[in-house]
Design an enzyme around this catalytic site. Structure first.
Site, mmCIF file in Angstrom:
data_model
loop_
_atom_site.group_PDB
_atom_site.id
_atom_site.type_symbol
_atom_site.label_atom_id
_atom_site.label_comp_id
_atom_site.label_asym_id
_atom_site.label_seq_id
_atom_site.Cartn_x
_atom_site.Cartn_y
_atom_site.Cartn_z
ATOM 1 N N ALA A 81 0.825 -1.212 0.000
ATOM 2 C CA ALA A 81 0.000 0.000 0.000
ATOM 3 C C ALA A 81 0.856 1.258 0.000
ATOM 4 C CB ALA A 81 -0.933 -0.006 1.214
ATOM 5 N N THR A 133 10.946 0.828 -3.761
ATOM 6 C CA THR A 133 11.275 1.242 -5.124
ATOM 7 C C THR A 133 12.749 1.589 -5.258
ATOM 8 O OG1 THR A 133 10.870 3.022 -6.746
ATOM 9 C CG2 THR A 133 10.536 3.568 -4.451
ATOM 10 N N ASP A 134 13.249 1.504 -6.485
ATOM 11 C CA ASP A 134 14.619 1.944 -6.747
ATOM 12 C C ASP A 134 14.760 3.455 -6.724
ATOM 13 O OD1 ASP A 134 13.279 2.507 -9.127
ATOM 14 O OD2 ASP A 134 14.675 1.418 -10.417
ATOM 15 N N GLU A 135 13.646 4.181 -6.751
ATOM 16 C CA GLU A 135 13.711 5.648 -6.802
ATOM 17 C C GLU A 135 14.286 6.255 -5.521
ATOM 18 O OE1 GLU A 135 10.550 7.851 -8.627
ATOM 19 O OE2 GLU A 135 9.741 6.047 -9.591
ATOM 20 N N TYR A 159 7.526 11.739 -3.802
ATOM 21 C CA TYR A 159 7.213 10.307 -3.756
ATOM 22 C C TYR A 159 8.398 9.496 -3.260
ATOM 23 C CZ TYR A 159 7.139 5.535 -5.515
ATOM 24 O OH TYR A 159 7.259 4.175 -5.614
ATOM 25 N N SER A 160 9.544 9.656 -3.908
ATOM 26 C CA SER A 160 10.695 8.833 -3.523
ATOM 27 C C SER A 160 11.175 9.164 -2.116
ATOM 28 C CB SER A 160 11.834 8.982 -4.533
ATOM 29 O OG SER A 160 12.249 10.317 -4.678
ATOM 30 N N LYS A 163 8.928 7.242 0.237
ATOM 31 C CA LYS A 163 9.274 5.823 0.255
ATOM 32 C C LYS A 163 10.598 5.590 0.979
ATOM 33 C CE LYS A 163 7.534 2.700 -1.254
ATOM 34 N NZ LYS A 163 6.582 1.723 -0.613
ATOM 35 N N LEU A 199 3.544 5.294 -17.866
ATOM 36 C CA LEU A 199 3.995 5.425 -19.242
ATOM 37 C C LEU A 199 3.450 4.364 -20.188
ATOM 38 C CD1 LEU A 199 5.796 6.810 -21.365
ATOM 39 C CD2 LEU A 199 7.651 5.302 -20.630
ATOM 40 N N ASN A 258 13.281 5.923 -22.188
ATOM 41 C CA ASN A 258 11.834 5.998 -22.395
ATOM 42 C C ASN A 258 11.451 6.070 -23.868
ATOM 43 O OD1 ASN A 258 11.329 5.888 -19.665
ATOM 44 N ND2 ASN A 258 11.042 8.090 -19.405
ATOM 45 N N ARG A 290 9.229 17.118 -16.510
ATOM 46 C CA ARG A 290 8.697 17.414 -15.194
ATOM 47 C C ARG A 290 9.830 17.884 -14.273
ATOM 48 N NH1 ARG A 290 7.117 11.239 -13.763
ATOM 49 N NH2 ARG A 290 9.133 10.481 -13.048
ATOM 50 N N PRO A 291 9.496 18.615 -13.217
ATOM 51 C CA PRO A 291 10.534 19.135 -12.311
ATOM 52 C C PRO A 291 11.339 18.009 -11.659
ATOM 53 C CG PRO A 291 8.433 20.238 -11.923
ATOM 54 C CD PRO A 291 8.158 19.087 -12.847
ATOM 55 N N GLY A 292 12.658 18.174 -11.637
ATOM 56 C CA GLY A 292 13.517 17.233 -10.932
ATOM 57 C C GLY A 292 13.501 15.830 -11.484
#
Length: 354
Positions: A81, A133-135, A159-160, A163, A199, A258, A290-292
């Site tokens: 979650a 995550t790997d982020e 987000y990262s 996490k 994506l 990508n 997108r930023p960053g």
């Protein structure tokens, strides 16, 4: 024997629940808040299956989590979650902190309280599996070595960062309290039931509708792509044989920019669902970055192979073909997700509008 899965109606979580029950009769208690990305239609094949107990609720609801643990007495918690979309975290980071940080804290405390009451043998067998995550590792230079489990944490998005915070909490609860945890940090997942804001499903859905295929910046951002079925098998492996307190990176050994992903999806659609208007690549549209935006992620998955014998079964070529074919075969699912009609289930079963 039972496992408690959080976020089991989301993309990876629902794939895991389906995969688990295809290979085991061990029941799953599935706790999901059914936010925008939680979709019970993903689990429709389990309707009437006594092995699947669905509970709509929030991991931040300590009383509910305590009740589920006491009632079902799971041997493991598998924690999917999370709020997970970088763009959404940029526009509204508060929800990411609430769910990913505060929610994980609440879940850890509930699990610790439950675990501490177990007989010694059950305490030794219990696992709290945190899916990350790997982020959290940040961005890699083009020629830098791939992320290992000891790579410094350098998160660059809300987000990262949320996490990363949850990973640190899980680690601390093991080292401070002895809670038997394992953590997996995975690369970009793709496959069936992926909400079409990410994506690959966005490309498929937009291409079929003749809409622009948005590509951030120059499209040279590199990611490692992991078929969701392989991720599920890795989680099963770590849950079964992973050492408490350890982290395992899970990757697909598929580093690709990508823009290559975009052209691959277009070529498959040209083959499987040709458009009379011309090649789907004509729809590619570069948009402001997108930023960053991190330029490169890459997973070194040698530890999980060396210690636990896991390696992905799918190449990117086999996995992406399966994924495109799944979306072509499930146009009704896509239509209901796009329209929001899949959320009618909540009105029928809970008497509320979500």
């Amino acid at each position: 024997m039972t496992i408690l899965v959080t976020g089991g109606a989301g993309f990876i979580g629902s794939n895991f629940v389906l995969d688990w029950l295809r290979g085991s009769d061990e029941p799953v208690v599935n706790l999901d808040a059914l936010t925008y990305a939680g979709n019970l239609e993903n689990l429709a094949s389990l309707d009437g299956d006594a092995r699947h107990v669905f509970v709509r609720g929030d991991i931040g609801d300590r009383a509910l989590v305590d009740t589920l643990l006491a009632e079902h007495r799971p041997r493991a918690v598998v924690h999917f979650a999370a709020e997970s979309h970088v763009d959404r975290s940029i526009h509204g980071p508060g929800e990411f902190i609430r769910t990913n940080v505060n929610g994980t804290y609440t879940l850890l405390e509930a699990a610790r309280g439950f675990w501490s009451t177990l007989p010694e043998a059950e305490r030794a067998q219990f696992r709290f599996h945190h899916v990350s995550t790997d982020e959290v590792y940040g961005s890699l230079a083009p020629d830098a070595p791939a992320f290992t489990e000891t790579h410094p944490y350098e998160p660059n998005s809300p987000y990262s960062a949320s996490k990363a915070a949850s990973d640190h909490l899980v680690r601390a609860w093991h080292h401070t309290y002895g809670l038997p945890v394992v953590t997996t940090n995975c690369s970009n997942n793709y496959g069936p039931f992926h909400f079409p804001e990410k994506l690959i499903p966005l490309l498929i859905v937009n291409a079929l509708a003749g809409k622009p295929l948005p590509v951030y910046g120059d499209g040279r951002q590199v990611r490692d792509w992991l078929y969701v079925g392989d991720h599920c098998s890795a989680i099963r492996t770590v849950l079964e044989r992973g050492r408490p307190g350890e982290t395992y990176n899970v990757g697909g050994w598929n580093e690709k920019p990508n823009i290559e992903i975009v052209h691959t999806v277009c070529a498959l659609l040209d083959e499987l669902r040709p458009d009379p208007a011309g090649p789907h690549a004509r729809l590619i549209t570069h948009v402001k970055d997108r930023p960053g935006h991190d330029r490169r992620y890459a997973i070194d998955a040698r530890k999980i192979e060396r210690e636990l014998g896991w390696r992905p079964a799918e190449t990117f070529e086999t996995g992406i073909r399966k994924t495109v074919a799944w979306y072509l075969d499930h146009a009704d699912w896509v239509a209901r997700v796009q329209s929001g009609a899949y959320r009618d289930w909540l009105q029928r079963h809970y008497g509320e509008t979500a």
